[in-house]
Write an enzyme that holds these catalytic residues in place. Sequence first.
Site, PDB file in Angstrom:
ATOM      1  N   ASN A  40      -3.078  -3.486  -5.723  1.00 29.34           N
ATOM      2  CA  ASN A  40      -3.390  -2.092  -5.418  1.00 29.34           C
ATOM      3  C   ASN A  40      -2.585  -1.531  -4.253  1.00 29.34           C
ATOM      4  OD1 ASN A  40      -5.405   0.347  -5.106  1.00 29.34           O
ATOM      5  ND2 ASN A  40      -5.426  -0.696  -3.123  1.00 29.34           N
ATOM      6  N   TYR A 100       9.025   6.388  -5.295  1.00 26.80           N
ATOM      7  CA  TYR A 100       7.671   6.042  -5.752  1.00 26.80           C
ATOM      8  C   TYR A 100       7.622   5.926  -7.286  1.00 26.80           C
ATOM      9  CZ  TYR A 100       2.508   6.473  -5.988  1.00 26.80           C
ATOM     10  OH  TYR A 100       1.170   6.269  -6.226  1.00 26.80           O
ATOM     11  N   ALA A 143      10.097   5.266  -9.328  1.00 27.69           N
ATOM     12  CA  ALA A 143      10.848   4.080  -9.776  1.00 27.69           C
ATOM     13  C   ALA A 143      10.001   2.824  -9.593  1.00 27.69           C
ATOM     14  CB  ALA A 143      12.157   3.963  -9.003  1.00 27.69           C
ATOM     15  N   LYS A 186       6.682   2.633  -9.447  1.00 31.52           N
ATOM     16  CA  LYS A 186       5.499   2.641 -10.335  1.00 31.52           C
ATOM     17  C   LYS A 186       5.898   2.436 -11.802  1.00 31.52           C
ATOM     18  CE  LYS A 186       2.262   3.124  -7.229  1.00 31.52           C
ATOM     19  NZ  LYS A 186       1.315   2.015  -6.976  1.00 31.52           N
TER      20      LYS A 186
END
Length: 242
Positions: A86, A150, A152, A154
């Site tokens: 997470n 971000y 790329a 994710k």
Amino acid sequence: MKNKIVLITGSSQGIGKTIALKFASLGAKVALNDIAAQEESLKKTQQEIGKDAKYFLADVSNHEEVEKMMAEIAKEFGGLDVLVNNAGICQDRTLAKMTQEEWQRVININLTGVFNCAKAALPLVVSSQGSIVNISSIVGQRGNFGQTNYAAAKAGIIGFTKSLSKEVGKLGVNVNAIAPGFIATKMTENLPGQMAGIIKQLTSLGRFGQPEEVAEAVIFLASDKASFITGSVLNVDGGLSA
Ligand code: NAP
């Protein structure tokens, strides 16, 4: 979830903390993690849960710290059933203005962090025939202005999830991802200008999601009820991707 051992990275606050509280409420033993700077809030979360939680300081982008954490979890709890990747950050800027450091930091924490934790946890999760749930983002599927780094990272998590699911499926391990839309946490509280209003308009349900709504999906994917689901991406986005 009774007596299942679950590690949730980045769980001092936000979605991670809510996932940890939910697992604990269902009888799981919870390993909390965050960076050293968050020790005070991690300690508070640990106290909220009580004796079934322990916290472990580690920067997920640092593979030595992650390996040490995993060895400590194995020693303290005797194994690991569920890994929830997470931990994540964003450092938004258009590509024209983005620095090498801003690119690298987001990739290191959001994507290499998933590699480090999954790799170190794998022997434990294989021996318990457990599961891995990775928190991606709708931004990894659709992109977003100012978030090339971000997005790329994710999107990388989705490819990673599908590939790993093929490697470990026959070993009895399920690997899935969740792609949240916009969820009300510290990460989304300072969106620029009219962005919050525009996002709510584009979301079929007309609002941001709550961390609890992501936690419920994580619990489902980590449970026996999802025993034939692997390599999947579950969108928890109020219809933003519909
Ligand atoms: P958050 O409230 O900022 O929580 C993330 C936690 O991870 C923070 O405690 C953060 O610490 C910690 N962290 C940062 N770097 C770390 C590292 N290197 N090692 C270990 N922990 C680290 O964010 P959130 O909204 O709950 O997001 C949780 C996850 O959901 C993230 O992966 C995020 O990308 C994803 N997500 C969120 C949304 C949303 O709308 N909120 C949407 C889609 C996906 P610091 O605060 O000190 O950085």
